[in-house]
Design a protein around this motif. Sequence first.
Motif, short mmCIF file in Angstrom:
data_model
loop_
_atom_site.label_atom_id
_atom_site.label_comp_id
_atom_site.label_asym_id
_atom_site.label_seq_id
_atom_site.Cartn_x
_atom_site.Cartn_y
_atom_site.Cartn_z
N GLU A 37 37.29 83.13 95.50
CA GLU A 37 36.60 81.84 95.40
C GLU A 37 37.52 80.71 94.94
O GLU A 37 37.12 79.55 94.96
CB GLU A 37 35.41 81.96 94.45
CG GLU A 37 34.34 82.92 94.93
CD GLU A 37 33.10 82.86 94.07
OE1 GLU A 37 32.82 81.77 93.52
OE2 GLU A 37 32.42 83.89 93.93
N VAL A 38 38.73 81.05 94.50
CA VAL A 38 39.66 80.02 94.06
C VAL A 38 40.11 79.20 95.27
O VAL A 38 40.60 79.77 96.26
CB VAL A 38 40.88 80.64 93.37
CG1 VAL A 38 41.87 79.55 92.96
CG2 VAL A 38 40.44 81.45 92.14
N PRO A 39 39.92 77.88 95.26
CA PRO A 39 40.33 77.05 96.40
C PRO A 39 41.79 77.28 96.77
O PRO A 39 42.66 77.40 95.90
CB PRO A 39 40.11 75.62 95.89
CG PRO A 39 39.02 75.76 94.87
CD PRO A 39 39.27 77.08 94.20
N GLU A 40 42.06 77.35 98.05
CA GLU A 40 43.38 77.75 98.56
C GLU A 40 44.50 76.81 98.09
O GLU A 40 45.59 77.27 97.75
CB GLU A 40 43.34 77.78 100.09
CG GLU A 40 44.61 78.32 100.72
CD GLU A 40 44.48 78.45 102.23
OE1 GLU A 40 45.52 78.59 102.89
OE2 GLU A 40 43.33 78.40 102.74
N ASN A 41 44.25 75.52 98.05
CA ASN A 41 45.30 74.56 97.71
C ASN A 41 45.28 74.13 96.24
O ASN A 41 45.95 73.17 95.86
CB ASN A 41 45.18 73.32 98.60
CG ASN A 41 45.37 73.66 100.07
OD1 ASN A 41 46.23 74.47 100.42
ND2 ASN A 41 44.57 73.05 100.94
N LEU A 42 44.51 74.84 95.43
CA LEU A 42 44.41 74.48 94.02
C LEU A 42 45.70 74.82 93.28
O LEU A 42 46.22 75.93 93.38
CB LEU A 42 43.23 75.24 93.38
CG LEU A 42 42.98 74.98 91.90
CD1 LEU A 42 42.55 73.53 91.67
CD2 LEU A 42 41.91 75.93 91.37
N LYS A 43 46.21 73.86 92.51
CA LYS A 43 47.42 74.09 91.72
C LYS A 43 47.04 74.75 90.40
O LYS A 43 46.17 74.26 89.67
CB LYS A 43 48.15 72.78 91.46
CG LYS A 43 49.50 72.99 90.77
CD LYS A 43 50.34 71.73 90.77
CE LYS A 43 51.72 72.01 90.19
NZ LYS A 43 52.59 70.81 90.23
N ILE A 44 47.70 75.87 90.09
CA ILE A 44 47.41 76.62 88.87
C ILE A 44 48.72 76.81 88.10
O ILE A 44 49.70 77.32 88.64
CB ILE A 44 46.79 77.98 89.19
CG1 ILE A 44 45.48 77.80 89.99
CG2 ILE A 44 46.51 78.76 87.91
CD1 ILE A 44 44.87 79.09 90.47
N PRO B 179 37.50 67.87 94.73
CA PRO B 179 38.25 67.16 95.79
C PRO B 179 37.36 66.37 96.75
O PRO B 179 37.81 65.38 97.34
CB PRO B 179 38.98 68.30 96.52
CG PRO B 179 39.15 69.36 95.48
CD PRO B 179 37.89 69.30 94.67
N GLU B 180 36.10 66.77 96.92
CA GLU B 180 35.19 66.03 97.79
C GLU B 180 34.87 64.65 97.23
O GLU B 180 34.38 63.78 97.96
CB GLU B 180 33.90 66.82 97.99
CG GLU B 180 34.09 68.14 98.74
CD GLU B 180 32.77 68.82 99.05
OE1 GLU B 180 31.74 68.11 99.12
OE2 GLU B 180 32.78 70.06 99.22
N PHE B 181 35.16 64.45 95.93
CA PHE B 181 34.90 63.17 95.29
C PHE B 181 36.21 62.49 94.88
O PHE B 181 36.24 61.67 93.96
CB PHE B 181 34.01 63.38 94.06
CG PHE B 181 32.66 63.98 94.38
CD1 PHE B 181 31.60 63.17 94.78
CD2 PHE B 181 32.45 65.36 94.31
CE1 PHE B 181 30.36 63.71 95.07
CE2 PHE B 181 31.22 65.91 94.61
CZ PHE B 181 30.18 65.09 95.00
N ASP B 182 37.31 62.85 95.56
CA ASP B 182 38.63 62.23 95.35
C ASP B 182 39.20 62.47 93.95
O ASP B 182 39.90 61.61 93.40
CB ASP B 182 38.58 60.73 95.65
CG ASP B 182 38.34 60.45 97.13
OD1 ASP B 182 38.87 61.20 97.97
OD2 ASP B 182 37.61 59.49 97.44
N TRP B 183 38.91 63.63 93.40
CA TRP B 183 39.56 64.05 92.17
C TRP B 183 40.30 65.37 92.44
O TRP B 183 39.72 66.30 92.98
CB TRP B 183 38.54 64.25 91.04
CG TRP B 183 38.21 62.97 90.33
CD1 TRP B 183 37.27 62.06 90.69
CD2 TRP B 183 38.84 62.47 89.15
NE1 TRP B 183 37.26 61.01 89.80
CE2 TRP B 183 38.22 61.22 88.84
CE3 TRP B 183 39.86 62.94 88.31
CZ2 TRP B 183 38.59 60.46 87.73
CZ3 TRP B 183 40.24 62.16 87.22
CH2 TRP B 183 39.61 60.95 86.94
N LYS B 184 41.57 65.41 92.06
CA LYS B 184 42.39 66.60 92.27
C LYS B 184 42.44 67.42 90.98
O LYS B 184 43.03 67.00 89.99
CB LYS B 184 43.81 66.21 92.68
CG LYS B 184 44.73 67.41 92.91
CD LYS B 184 46.14 66.96 93.28
CE LYS B 184 47.05 68.17 93.47
NZ LYS B 184 48.44 67.76 93.82
#
Length: 452
Positions: free
Chosen positions: A59-66, A33-38
């Motif tokens: 460690e899983v990013p909070e807003n990560l879609k799974i 996400p820091e490089f504009d990729w979701k």
Amino acid sequence: MEKSKKVLIVTYYWPPAGGPGVQRWLKFAKYLPEFDWKPIIYTPENPSYPLVDETLTKEVPENLKIIKTNIWEPYQLAEKFSKSNKKFKGGQFDVGKNQSFMSKLSIFIRGNFFIPDARKFWVRPSIQFLKQYLKENNIDVLVTTGPPHSLHLIGLGLKKELPNLKWIADFRDPWTEISYYKHLKLTSGSDRKHRQLEKSVFENADLTLATSYTDAENFKKNGANAFCITNGFDESENSRVGELESERIRKSEGNETLKSPNPKTLKTKFTLSYVGVLEQLRNPENLWKALENLCKTNSYFANDLELKFVGRVDDKILNEIESSVLKNNIKNLGYLSHNDSVNEMQNSDLLLITNFPNESSKGIIPGKLFEYLATGKQIISFGPKDADVETILNKTKAGKHFDYQSNLGILEFISSLYEDWKSGKSIQNEANINEFSRKELTKKLVELLDEI
């Protein structure tokens, strides 16, 4: 501001899975996400993991879609058939004299009836599910990561259904060039099918990623558009890199500070540690012999040595060491969380890494090498000559690499480090390893994603 592009990552190993297989894309997902990729993760709902580490879920990013769907795998049935089959999930099995009839039969079934692996039953339902998902959600790039290499067949199937789909096949380990492949007791027909499927993946993926320089070159020779992005270390997990040994004071059960033979480190033992899974195919027998020799000829070394195992060591290897003069030097901690494993690395003096001995494995770079590098500790490595691990160690001056026939050089290397440790000299390495940080590696990945 431009809208972020989307990358769908198909991975079997995801927290709470333990071991190195989960780390690579967990870290990419953290920094993309820091490089504009979701990133969007697609993973099984009910997997059968060989190792579990619940701490990795933090460690899983909070807003990560799974996204998850059910998988059927035959491992539970196989484990009832033979307890040794549990090792298959992690790519382990008995070899040579240690193979029983049941073990041989299980290996034959695994290699010939489950092509490319036992997770093959997730391929067709995943293609059906993801075909619709990709259309509805405007995914820019699909990534499949293996092993298990059956996941690449998901990418292959989707590519055939959706020819304009951009697909990256990420090989954390080789397929037919992995060392244990020749031990699968394959029929000629099964071997041919494995190689045909591998070739089809290489030829149809828009990009094939390898984790080592040698693997990338081998993949190119077999028709792949291949690039190397190694594994790495996460700077946020290694904030104590370079920490002075004098700040690590070990305490006894009674909470009294232990006196050390090394006044500058305050450490009571010269600790050689192995972190991870150690199976029979990567057993450095010449190292155990060298340590036995040193213990027999140097009573101080015998008293100071601590041989520490963090992870899962094959019972047959452990039994052999416990039957030797090293039995009183062993500290077997078993499997620990990832964070605790990193702490044990940092509380060591010499870190052991092993690879398969044959030449075809010289391109394998175990992921933990980079976490080893980040600790600043000396590293002793075993594997084939001219291995990529040897290239990295020589480049960073972080340790020594030996083949499985070496003997005298091992004694000299360990003895020299021990004498420096005993006299209070620093044995930290000063490797320049920034290029292997997870953030820098993600930046390299993004450059490829943008170009694909």
